[in-house]
Scaffold this motif. Structure first.
Motif, PDB file in Angstrom:
ATOM      1  N   ASP A 249       0.729  -1.407  -0.025  1.00  0.00           N
ATOM      2  CA  ASP A 249       0.217  -0.022  -0.070  1.00  0.00           C
ATOM      3  C   ASP A 249       0.942   1.174   0.009  1.00  0.00           C
ATOM      4  O   ASP A 249       0.592   2.202  -0.910  1.00  0.00           O
ATOM      5  CB  ASP A 249      -0.767  -0.074   1.219  1.00  0.00           C
ATOM      6  CG  ASP A 249      -1.929  -0.936   1.024  1.00  0.00           C
ATOM      7  OD1 ASP A 249      -1.933  -1.813   0.098  1.00  0.00           O
ATOM      8  OD2 ASP A 249      -2.638  -1.202   2.078  1.00  0.00           O
TER       9      ASP A 249
ATOM     10  N   THR B 251     -10.889  -6.456  -6.382  1.00  0.00           N
ATOM     11  CA  THR B 251      -9.800  -7.364  -6.858  1.00  0.00           C
ATOM     12  C   THR B 251     -10.226  -8.154  -8.162  1.00  0.00           C
ATOM     13  O   THR B 251     -11.470  -8.299  -8.297  1.00  0.00           O
ATOM     14  CB  THR B 251      -9.444  -8.178  -5.860  1.00  0.00           C
ATOM     15  OG1 THR B 251      -8.751  -7.563  -4.835  1.00  0.00           O
ATOM     16  CG2 THR B 251      -8.394  -9.382  -6.366  1.00  0.00           C
TER      17      THR B 251
ATOM     18  N   ASN C 163      -6.796  -5.727  -4.523  1.00  0.00           N
ATOM     19  CA  ASN C 163      -7.207  -4.372  -3.967  1.00  0.00           C
ATOM     20  C   ASN C 163      -8.178  -4.581  -2.666  1.00  0.00           C
ATOM     21  O   ASN C 163      -9.468  -4.591  -3.104  1.00  0.00           O
ATOM     22  CB  ASN C 163      -7.946  -3.362  -4.951  1.00  0.00           C
ATOM     23  CG  ASN C 163      -6.929  -2.821  -6.067  1.00  0.00           C
ATOM     24  OD1 ASN C 163      -6.037  -1.796  -5.573  1.00  0.00           O
ATOM     25  ND2 ASN C 163      -7.116  -3.282  -6.916  1.00  0.00           N
TER      26      ASN C 163
ATOM     27  N   THR D  60      -7.201  -1.901   1.916  1.00  0.00           N
ATOM     28  CA  THR D  60      -6.575  -1.009   1.087  1.00  0.00           C
ATOM     29  C   THR D  60      -7.219   0.329   0.575  1.00  0.00           C
ATOM     30  O   THR D  60      -6.592   1.209   0.532  1.00  0.00           O
ATOM     31  CB  THR D  60      -5.804  -1.954   0.129  1.00  0.00           C
ATOM     32  OG1 THR D  60      -4.885  -2.919   0.726  1.00  0.00           O
ATOM     33  CG2 THR D  60      -5.151  -1.148  -0.834  1.00  0.00           C
ATOM     34  N   VAL D  61      -8.546  -0.209   0.100  1.00  0.00           N
ATOM     35  CA  VAL D  61      -9.015   0.722  -0.658  1.00  0.00           C
ATOM     36  C   VAL D  61      -9.514   1.967   0.395  1.00  0.00           C
ATOM     37  O   VAL D  61      -9.244   3.191   0.039  1.00  0.00           O
ATOM     38  CB  VAL D  61     -10.168   0.215  -1.173  1.00  0.00           C
ATOM     39  CG1 VAL D  61     -11.253   1.568  -1.802  1.00  0.00           C
ATOM     40  CG2 VAL D  61      -9.911  -0.792  -2.453  1.00  0.00           C
TER      41      VAL D  61
END
Length: 290
Positions: free
Chosen positions: A90, A116, A138, A142-143
């Motif tokens: 990240d 993802t 993703n 993380t987003v």
């Protein structure tokens, strides 16, 4: 004046020049294209930093070199890539935005994919996959982290949905109060053997439009990775969407050997037929409440 239209140009992605020799790679080439497309009616540019031989570049100075030249030539809004599957971790994926902010070269948008998918390429001539391991990862945490970091730097997120689940995730993030409004959303269709997104057809696009949550204020656009978007432009325009297009996604050899500006001019020509008027960068800011 017709209804406003945002034209974003995806000038190069990781495209090589076998599909079109006019794909811009260097900062000089990218900034030249930005000057031309801005004059023709585009308001946003999405670019990937590239080396002189066209290979990807991920260091902050490579992004900075292009942004300096772009901003010296026009007021077009800038949305550099996060690096897709070519960069992992990240903090590593986001580090060039942090560095650019410190250089006083802060981009306007951070493109964030909200899910993802697999991006292995299927070869329809041999009925085999070229690769079998390319996962574009993703995670939800993380987003959320990327969105928070984007706001910390005073930039605006641009969400990308390759599939309906990614759209639903973006709408959930809005309900969590994590997004600026209206939500800036792009639907990225996929062709060229990339099966991880909806196909670049009306049938591929319709599920996104049909599943828009009326409670979520949204400005949405459409792109087509490795596919010809021009055939879909009338449908997009009629349904109130905006356009994300460029040589990075598709060479448009049907137009000869066009430059990015030629593709923009074609979009503007179609927009006139559907009572849509390209907006300036200030117009984009107004539509997005920036």
């Amino acid at each position: 004046m017709g209804r406003p239209l945002i034209i974003e140009v995806r000038v190069n992605e990781y495209a090589m020049r076998n599909s079109n020799p006019n794909v811009p790679w260097t900062p000089e080439e990218i900034s030249r294209d930005c000057n031309e497309i801005r004059e023709a009616g585009a308001a946003v540019v999405h670019f990937h930093a590239r080396k002189e031989d066209g290979s990807p570049a991920f260091d902050a100075e490579s992004y900075a070199a292009s942004i300096r030249k772009i901003r010296a030539g026009s007021d077009i809004l800038i949305a550099p890539t996060m690096g897709q599957i070519h960069v992992s971790g990240d903090a590593t994926r986001f580090q060039h935005y942090v560095a650019l902010e410190k250089m006083d070269l802060k981009p306007d948008f951070v493109p964030i994919d909200t899910g993802t998918t697999n991006i292995d390429r299927f070869d329809f001539s041999t009925n085999t996959f070229d690769t079998k391991h390319k996962v574009y990862l993703n995670a939800t945490e993380t987003v959320e982290r990327f969105i928070g970091w984007t706001h910390d730097l005073g930039m605006r997120e641009q969400l990308f949905a390759w599939t309906v689940p990614m759209l639903r995730t973006g709408q959930a993030l809005y309900r969590m109060g994590l997004l600026k409004t209206p939500v800036h959303q792009t639907f990225l269709l996929t062709e060229g053997g990339i099966l991880g997104g909806h196909p670049g057809t009306v049938a591929g696009l319709k599920p996104f439009i049909e599943l828009l949550d009326p409670a979520v204020p949204m400005v949405w656009s459409v792109g087509c990775k490795e596919g010809d978007l021009l055939g879909l432009v009338p449908y997009i325009l009629q349904n109130g969407g905006h356009i994300s297009i460029g040589l990075g996604d598709y060479g448009y050899r049907e137009l000869g050997t066009p430059r990015n500006v030629d593709v923009v001019r074609k979009v503007v020509e179609l927009a006139r037929q559907y009572d849509r008027t390209p907006v300036t960068p200030d117009g984009v800011k107004e539509l997005l409440g920036m």
